[in-house]
Design a protein around this motif. Sequence first.
Motif, PDB file in Angstrom:
ATOM      1  N   GLU A   1      -5.544   2.214  -4.546  1.00  0.00           N
ATOM      2  CA  GLU A   1      -5.668   3.078  -3.365  1.00  0.00           C
ATOM      3  C   GLU A   1      -5.527   4.546  -3.766  1.00  0.00           C
ATOM      4  O   GLU A   1      -6.287   5.408  -3.294  1.00  0.00           O
TER       5      GLU A   1
ATOM      6  N   ARG B   1       0.839  -1.196   0.000  1.00  0.00           N
ATOM      7  CA  ARG B   1       0.000   0.000   0.000  1.00  0.00           C
ATOM      8  C   ARG B   1       0.876   1.249   0.000  1.00  0.00           C
ATOM      9  O   ARG B   1       2.092   1.180   0.175  1.00  0.00           O
TER      10      ARG B   1
ATOM     11  N   GLN C   1      -8.701   5.661  -5.590  1.00  0.00           N
ATOM     12  CA  GLN C   1      -9.803   5.932  -4.660  1.00  0.00           C
ATOM     13  C   GLN C   1      -9.617   7.281  -3.973  1.00  0.00           C
ATOM     14  O   GLN C   1     -10.573   8.038  -3.804  1.00  0.00           O
TER      15      GLN C   1
ATOM     16  N   ASP D   1      -1.821  -3.133  -4.227  1.00  0.00           N
ATOM     17  CA  ASP D   1      -3.030  -2.311  -4.241  1.00  0.00           C
ATOM     18  C   ASP D   1      -2.741  -0.812  -4.246  1.00  0.00           C
ATOM     19  O   ASP D   1      -3.650  -0.004  -4.044  1.00  0.00           O
TER      20      ASP D   1
ATOM     21  N   ASN E   1      -7.198  -4.496  -5.270  1.00  0.00           N
ATOM     22  CA  ASN E   1      -8.386  -4.844  -4.497  1.00  0.00           C
ATOM     23  C   ASN E   1      -9.068  -3.579  -4.001  1.00  0.00           C
ATOM     24  O   ASN E   1      -8.455  -2.780  -3.277  1.00  0.00           O
ATOM     25  N   ALA E   2     -10.329  -3.407  -4.366  1.00  0.00           N
ATOM     26  CA  ALA E   2     -11.063  -2.213  -3.938  1.00  0.00           C
ATOM     27  C   ALA E   2     -11.210  -2.162  -2.422  1.00  0.00           C
ATOM     28  O   ALA E   2     -11.209  -1.088  -1.823  1.00  0.00           O
ATOM     29  N   GLU E   3     -11.341  -3.323  -1.795  1.00  0.00           N
ATOM     30  CA  GLU E   3     -11.366  -3.388  -0.337  1.00  0.00           C
ATOM     31  C   GLU E   3      -9.924  -3.543   0.143  1.00  0.00           C
ATOM     32  O   GLU E   3      -9.371  -4.636   0.149  1.00  0.00           O
ATOM     33  N   LEU E   4      -9.356  -2.435   0.543  1.00  0.00           N
ATOM     34  CA  LEU E   4      -7.936  -2.422   0.863  1.00  0.00           C
ATOM     35  C   LEU E   4      -7.646  -3.234   2.130  1.00  0.00           C
ATOM     36  O   LEU E   4      -8.401  -3.165   3.102  1.00  0.00           O
ATOM     37  N   PRO E   5      -6.547  -3.968   2.128  1.00  0.00           N
ATOM     38  CA  PRO E   5      -6.175  -4.728   3.330  1.00  0.00           C
ATOM     39  C   PRO E   5      -5.631  -3.789   4.403  1.00  0.00           C
ATOM     40  O   PRO E   5      -5.290  -2.641   4.134  1.00  0.00           O
TER      41      PRO E   5
END
Length: 280
Positions: A120, A84, A123, A116, A187-191
Amino acid sequence: MIYSSGSFVFLCTFVGDSTKTKLMKVHLIYFSATHTTQTVCRGVAQHWGKEIVEHDLTLEGPAGEVELSEDDLLVLGMPVYCGRIPELATERLASFRGHSSKAIAIAVYGNREYDDALIEMAQWLEAHNFHMVAAAAFIGRHCIFPAVADGRPDAADEGKMKDFAEACRPLLEVPVDAIPRVAVPGNAELPPYKRSSFCPVPTDQCTQCGTCAANCPAGAISPEDASVVDASRCLACGRCIVICPVGGRQFAGEAYEQASLRFTAAYSARKEPVFFLPEM
C-alpha cells in the motif's frame, strides 16, 4: 546531533565523483499514535548524518502542499492497523509530492503480520512521484494487546535499525535512475479497511482532564466526557492510553480479555525485522 523544533539537524560534507548525488534533506513522514513508528524512523535516519525534517501526521496533515526535490529522500513510516496503514494517514498524506525523489518505506507492526501495508505504501509512493528504493518491516508493542511484543523496539531492534540504515547508505549516493524499484509482498488489490471492535475506556483514575480527547488522532473521544467514544471513528491505536497523565484509560471488558488471551497465545513468538533492498 542537535534536536530542535521536531527536527534532527546535522552538518555534512559530500565528496566524490560526478556519479554521486548530493542528498539535500531526509524527510521523515510518519503516523505514530504511541510514538513507536516515530522511534523506528528516527532510529534508522540518525545513522546517515544528514539534515532531517520531520512531518508528524498523527494529529493533522500539513497546512499546505509539501514538495520534495529530486535530491531529497523520503522515509515514510506507518503502523499497521488490521493489515493496512491508517486511513487517516492516507488522507493526511495527500499534500505531499515528490519529483522522482528517492523513498524508503517502513511498516511497524505488532508481531502478527504486516500484511498489505508495504505494498500500500509502495502504491502511494509511485502515485505521488516517489521512487521506492528500499523498504522494511519492524516490530513494536501491539497497541491493542500490549503483552505481545512488550518492550519493543528493544536493543536488538535498534541494532537492526542501524543494519538497515547501513544497507541503504549506498542508495543515498547514486542517481535515482540507477536504482531499480524494490519489490515488496502484499496484495495489489487492497482489501477494505477494517476496524477493531475494541475501544479504550476510562478507569477509576480518570480525572476528565481532556488530554485524551485533545490528542485523539480521529477525534473519537468527547471533550466533555471521556467515557463517550465514537466507535465508528476510534482507531484502537492506543494513543489515549499512553498519553493519559494518570494512567486512567485502558482496553477492558470480558470480550476483550478473552480476545487478549487468544491473541497473546497465538502471536507471542518473537518475529524479527525484515528488509527489502534492490538488486544492483
